[in-house]
Motif scaffolding. Structure first.
Motif, PDB file in Angstrom:
ATOM      1  N   THR A   1      -3.621   4.398  -8.572  1.00 52.31           N
ATOM      2  CA  THR A   1      -2.248   4.831  -8.288  1.00 52.31           C
ATOM      3  C   THR A   1      -1.856   5.825  -9.384  1.00 52.31           C
ATOM      4  O   THR A   1      -2.650   6.111 -10.267  1.00 52.31           O
TER       5      THR A   1
ATOM      6  N   GLY B   1       7.263   5.869  -2.608  1.00 53.26           N
ATOM      7  CA  GLY B   1       5.891   5.520  -2.993  1.00 53.26           C
ATOM      8  C   GLY B   1       5.711   5.222  -4.464  1.00 53.26           C
ATOM      9  O   GLY B   1       4.623   5.398  -5.008  1.00 53.26           O
TER      10      GLY B   1
ATOM     11  N   SER C   1      10.187   3.930  -0.425  1.00 53.23           N
ATOM     12  CA  SER C   1      10.120   5.114   0.435  1.00 53.23           C
ATOM     13  C   SER C   1       9.696   6.351  -0.364  1.00 53.23           C
ATOM     14  O   SER C   1       9.331   7.372   0.215  1.00 53.23           O
TER      15      SER C   1
ATOM     16  N   THR D   1      -4.376  -2.056   6.178  1.00 51.72           N
ATOM     17  CA  THR D   1      -3.924  -1.316   7.369  1.00 51.72           C
ATOM     18  C   THR D   1      -3.698  -2.321   8.496  1.00 51.72           C
ATOM     19  O   THR D   1      -4.048  -3.494   8.369  1.00 51.72           O
TER      20      THR D   1
ATOM     21  N   GLY E   1       2.473   4.459  -2.900  1.00 51.93           N
ATOM     22  CA  GLY E   1       2.168   5.872  -2.692  1.00 51.93           C
ATOM     23  C   GLY E   1       0.831   6.165  -2.036  1.00 51.93           C
ATOM     24  O   GLY E   1       0.365   7.301  -2.065  1.00 51.93           O
ATOM     25  N   ILE E   2       0.207   5.150  -1.435  1.00 49.23           N
ATOM     26  CA  ILE E   2      -1.082   5.420  -0.788  1.00 49.23           C
ATOM     27  C   ILE E   2      -0.862   5.737   0.698  1.00 49.23           C
ATOM     28  O   ILE E   2      -0.165   5.011   1.406  1.00 49.23           O
ATOM     29  N   GLN E   3      -1.428   6.855   1.121  1.00 49.38           N
ATOM     30  CA  GLN E   3      -1.274   7.317   2.504  1.00 49.38           C
ATOM     31  C   GLN E   3      -2.235   6.545   3.397  1.00 49.38           C
ATOM     32  O   GLN E   3      -3.436   6.781   3.363  1.00 49.38           O
ATOM     33  N   LYS E   4      -1.689   5.646   4.218  1.00 50.98           N
ATOM     34  CA  LYS E   4      -2.568   4.788   5.021  1.00 50.98           C
ATOM     35  C   LYS E   4      -3.411   5.581   6.016  1.00 50.98           C
ATOM     36  O   LYS E   4      -4.541   5.214   6.300  1.00 50.98           O
ATOM     37  N   LYS E   5      -2.850   6.668   6.523  1.00 50.16           N
ATOM     38  CA  LYS E   5      -3.572   7.458   7.548  1.00 50.16           C
ATOM     39  C   LYS E   5      -4.861   8.066   7.010  1.00 50.16           C
ATOM     40  O   LYS E   5      -5.786   8.343   7.751  1.00 50.16           O
ATOM     41  N   GLN E   6      -4.899   8.274   5.695  1.00 48.47           N
ATOM     42  CA  GLN E   6      -6.087   8.921   5.118  1.00 48.47           C
ATOM     43  C   GLN E   6      -7.177   7.934   4.714  1.00 48.47           C
ATOM     44  O   GLN E   6      -8.249   8.348   4.265  1.00 48.47           O
TER      45      GLN E   6
ATOM     46  N   THR F   1       0.843  -1.205   0.000  1.00 44.20           N
ATOM     47  CA  THR F   1       0.000   0.000   0.000  1.00 44.20           C
ATOM     48  C   THR F   1       0.880   1.257   0.000  1.00 44.20           C
ATOM     49  O   THR F   1       0.786   2.097  -0.898  1.00 44.20           O
ATOM     50  N   SER F   2       1.761   1.354   0.993  1.00 42.34           N
ATOM     51  CA  SER F   2       2.602   2.551   1.072  1.00 42.34           C
ATOM     52  C   SER F   2       3.620   2.570  -0.060  1.00 42.34           C
ATOM     53  O   SER F   2       3.961   3.636  -0.576  1.00 42.34           O
TER      54      SER F   2
END
Ligand SMILES: Nc1ncnc2c1ncn2[C@@H]1O[C@H](COP(=O)(O)OP(=O)(O)O)[C@@H](O)[C@H]1O
Ligand SMILES: [Mg+2]
Length: 251
Positions: A75, A223, A221, A86, A48-53, A44-45
């Motif tokens: 993507t 993404g 790193s 997550t 380039g996907i922001q896990k927090k969002q 996921t990360s």
């Protein structure tokens, strides 16, 4: 449409690196979905996907709280979509312990998806319910093996698991092939491991071997896949070759 699990219960053997970069290479020609089934969410990360969002992830799909199509994220690459994961996913074994058909939740969701040429599932490093969901939903298994000491350790157990799934929930599950990863030609050990793995898996081993290449370790790193990070690197060329070999086998 073909569904392929990237599976090896050992951690750190190159599953996620192979899932991300093989998918990105295939996406040059085909429409690809990558499902992240690992609570660590590295695929996921790494794309380039922001896990927090995220408000929804594969966790909610496996818990049957939402549909798979509703968690598909685009993507930067038009032909490559991701179903994100997550850390919630780590508790799934316990949460679904008493649930009926819990091994088939992913499979039944995937039956409703049809817009892709290939769907890859990045499995976690375990033999638990998540990996079983992946294997039950798949037509084949792609097995990355690291060119290191004990490369074949645990392979027996892995094949037993695949065998058990064939006998029960997925009789047609095939071995897509074995990908040798983190190969270092200067190291005699790597050369020996390749021989050993070829003796064991024979024709199932892909000719395209993935070298140890620092650019492959750096790309996540930022993404992006290796193709967007450093298209000319050895790692990028190796995954492009692997994608061509894969497509020849899957005409
Ligand atoms: N060919 C490679 N060359 C250099 N580093 C690699 C290579 N493949 C994987 N790595 C690195 O090794 C670590 C484990 O790889 P990963 O793909 O995450 O394995 P897994 O998903 O099986 O746990 C990661 O830090 C990754 O960046
Ligand atoms: Mg991984």
């Amino acid at each position: 449409m073909k569904i392929i699990s990237v599976f090896n219960q050992k951690g750190g053997v190159g599953k996620t690196t192979t899932a991300i970069n093989l998918c990105a290479a295939l996406a040059k020609k085909k429409k690809i979905l990558l499902i992240d089934l690992d609570p660590q969410g590295n695929a996921t990360s790494g794309l380039g996907i922001q896990k927090k969002q995220l408000t929804k992830s594969i966790y909610h799909v496996i818990c049957q709280e939402c549909r798979l199509k509703d968690v598909i994220c685009p993507t930067e690459n038009d032909n490559l979509d991701v179903v994100p994961s997550t850390t919630d996913l780590a508790a799934i074994d316990v949460e679904l312990a008493t649930e009926k058909n819990r091994e088939e939740h992913l499979k039944s969701e995937l039956e409703q998806i049809e817009d892709y040429d290939f769907i890859f599932i990045d499995c976690p490093p375990s033999l638990g319910l998540l990996s079983i969901n992946g294997l039950v939903a798949s037509q084949s298994v792609l097995i990355p093996i690291q060119c290191e000491y004990y490369a074949l350790e645990g392979v027996g157990l892995m094949l037993e698991t695949i065998g058990r799934i064939r006998q029960s929930l997925n009789p047609n599950l095939e071995i897509e092939g074995v990908v040798l990863s983190m190969y270092d030609g200067r190291n005699n050990l790597s050369v020996e491991v390749v021989e050993e793995v070829k003796k064991f898996f024979k024709d199932a081993v892909f000719t395209s071997v993935i070298p140890r290449n620092i650019r492959l370790a750096e790309a996540p790193s930022f993404g992006v896949s290796i193709l967007d990070y450093d298209e000319k690197s050895k790692g990028a060329r190796a995954y492009l070759n692997l994608s061509k070999e894969f497509l020849r086998k899957n005409k």
